[in-house]
Design a protein around this motif. Structure first.
Motif, PDB file in Angstrom:
ATOM      1  N   GLY A  65       0.735  -1.270   0.132  1.00 15.55           N
ATOM      2  CA  GLY A  65       0.051  -0.046   0.046  1.00 15.55           C
ATOM      3  C   GLY A  65       0.767   1.234  -0.061  1.00 15.55           C
ATOM      4  N   SER A  66       2.230   1.312   0.378  1.00 12.55           N
ATOM      5  CA  SER A  66       2.877   2.285   0.253  1.00 12.55           C
ATOM      6  C   SER A  66       3.246   2.736  -1.102  1.00 12.55           C
ATOM      7  N   HIS A  67       3.372   4.082  -1.169  1.00 12.30           N
ATOM      8  CA  HIS A  67       3.791   4.751  -2.603  1.00 12.30           C
ATOM      9  C   HIS A  67       4.921   5.553  -2.465  1.00 12.30           C
ATOM     10  N   THR A  68       5.977   5.137  -1.444  1.00 15.96           N
ATOM     11  CA  THR A  68       7.235   5.812  -1.258  1.00 15.96           C
ATOM     12  C   THR A  68       8.472   4.661  -1.102  1.00 15.96           C
ATOM     13  N   THR A  69       9.629   5.127  -1.122  1.00 12.61           N
ATOM     14  CA  THR A  69      10.831   4.615  -1.287  1.00 12.61           C
ATOM     15  C   THR A  69      11.910   5.290  -0.805  1.00 12.61           C
ATOM     16  N   PRO A  70      12.700   4.580   0.178  1.00 16.18           N
ATOM     17  CA  PRO A  70      14.039   5.248   0.469  1.00 16.18           C
ATOM     18  C   PRO A  70      14.997   5.697  -0.877  1.00 16.18           C
ATOM     19  N   LEU A  71      14.724   5.094  -2.221  1.00 20.27           N
ATOM     20  CA  LEU A  71      15.400   5.592  -3.097  1.00 20.27           C
ATOM     21  C   LEU A  71      15.298   7.143  -3.291  1.00 20.27           C
ATOM     22  N   ALA A  72      14.235   7.499  -3.026  1.00 15.49           N
ATOM     23  CA  ALA A  72      13.919   9.035  -3.449  1.00 15.49           C
ATOM     24  C   ALA A  72      12.822   9.482  -2.199  1.00 15.49           C
ATOM     25  N   PRO A  73      13.358   9.738  -1.045  1.00 19.96           N
ATOM     26  CA  PRO A  73      12.295  10.091  -0.082  1.00 19.96           C
ATOM     27  C   PRO A  73      11.304  11.088  -0.425  1.00 19.96           C
ATOM     28  N   GLY A  74      11.414  12.011  -1.163  1.00 24.74           N
ATOM     29  CA  GLY A  74      10.478  12.961  -1.365  1.00 24.74           C
ATOM     30  C   GLY A  74       9.288  12.588  -2.363  1.00 24.74           C
ATOM     31  N   ALA A  75       9.628  11.257  -3.214  1.00 26.53           N
ATOM     32  CA  ALA A  75       8.751  11.014  -4.261  1.00 26.53           C
ATOM     33  C   ALA A  75       7.514  10.408  -3.924  1.00 26.53           C
ATOM     34  N   ASP A  76       6.660  10.331  -4.872  1.00 24.90           N
ATOM     35  CA  ASP A  76       5.510   9.557  -4.934  1.00 24.90           C
ATOM     36  C   ASP A  76       5.193   8.542  -6.303  1.00 24.90           C
TER      37      ASP A  76
END
Lengths: 258, 258
Positions: A65-76
């Motif tokens: 359900g998440s739409h975030t990733t540590p590869l780009a913390p500000g991204a959706d």
């Protein structure tokens, strides 16, 4: 169109609606393939990636359900790629610049290394990258090589192709071998027929590029392979990037150099 | 006891009841850690491995209920390791030389690379391997480094330790770095306190070994880490190898050299 921007600026433009292939964008930063499936298919997908590490090097796996990733913390992940494909039972039912309305609470997203990531290293080694020169998407081809299946998922290996002048093929191999997390060394050098590819001018995904006399077509494993598995295996639902329209991360490409 | 036998002969002796650590057995062939969990925990375990590739490099994943692997086509994973541990809710409820009576139809087994695999390469480079010299099991330690959790699974990093003469530390790093699939380069060189290890003479698993003056303790990520996660996270059921009592495969160790 200025591609030489930072990853945050690139994602901002894609989020605002710009739909272009991402080769050459945000140089110096890694790019990633996206494949998101319902949680109950996530084991098969992760095992498929584990069993086929050349086309499917996993950079991150999101929480359900998440739409975030540590590869780009500000991204959706729902909005920040330039184009998505929506899959139902193996059919592409929509291509869109915003996947928000399709995202589900049970989706697990795999971010898989992309060969655009080593293109700056190729350029730095004076190896030409034709689709950048011609401002096109990279050509990608379905092959006659079967991936090792996993549970309900199987399908063919997909490859990207770059024409390389014969004297520089060894350099291209050496440079890209240092980036195993973004497909690494080529899987095939020369003769397209050996992969079951009959016509280089008609790629299955992306754009054709010019192959000059004295150049050898060099093939790298490609992160569109999970999409080919979705087409072949017809799971209930999946969301992917559109081939060549990648997720631009905040991770410097040299992070993946070994 | 003759350790310098082929992998099939080694497994035959273990299947017949011999219970010894496998360091030095079947030289030239890769060895593997075993961790088997019910299918409904397999995604968490595979994701834990993906997120912690230094301690958990996955060499193979079995089909649910299967007890065979392409890593050693003639082998039976239920019987061919010298010793197993049976886990219920994080407690080791049995240690046995034959796991047949505990194996379940819903078990998925991960085979994870083992650092015994690069010990022949160390010896070939004239780097001493103390636990082989002293005919003991390798010493292994729980650390104060947390693995990145995955779903219901989390726990500390476990490491193995080899004392290396100071002038040969660089060689040990260089040689083992070429074997990422069996833990690769060390995670820590020197000062055990940096990993929260207070007494090298009291390993958490395996046997202590002599550390001579002028030698540096060198620590490699260890495939016992999933067992430490089982202890910390207390899943319903798991089967593992006993630390140091590994699965001997038919895969030549050089296969994993990059």
């Amino acid at each position: 169109m200025e591609k030489r921007v930072g990853p945050d600026e690139a994602r901002k433009q894609f989020r605002a609606g710009l739909r272009v292939p991402t080769a050459g964008w945000a140089p110096g930063y890694a790019q990633a393939n996206l494949i998101a499936v319902p949680r109950d298919l996530a084991y098969d997908l992760l095992l498929f990636a584990q069993r086929n590490p050349k086309p499917c090097p996993v950079l991150d796996v999101t929480e359900p359900g998440s739409h975030t990733t540590p590869l780009a913390p500000g991204a959706d992940l729902r909005t920040d790629l330039p184009a998505y494909r929506i899959w139902r039972h193996g059919e592409c039912v929509a291509e869109t610049g915003d996947a928000s309305e399709y995202w589900r609470d049970d989706l697990v997203a795999l971010l898989i290394g992309c060969s655009f990531t080593f293109e700056q290293a190729l350029l730095d080694a004076a190896v030409p990258v034709r689709h950048l020169e011609e401002d096109r998407n990279v050509p990608m081809y379905r092959t006659n090589v079967d991936c090792r299946p996993a549970g309900s998922l199987g399908g063919p290996l997909v490859v990207s192709m770059r024409p390389i002048p014969a004297p520089q093929v060894a350099t291209a191999v050496r440079v890209t071998a240092r980036y195993p997390a973004v497909h690494g060394a080529p899987v095939h050098v020369g003769d397209p027929a050996g992969l079951g590819i009959t016509d280089l001018s008609r790629p299955d995904f992306g754009d054709p590029v010019t192959v000059n006399d004295g150049e050898v077509p060099v093939f790298w494993a490609c992160g569109v392979t999970p999409q080919a598995a979705v087409m072949a295996s017809r799971p209930e639902f999946a969301i992917s990037h559109a081939p060549g329209y990648m997720f631009v991360t905040d991770v410097p490409d040299r992070t993946y150099e070994v």
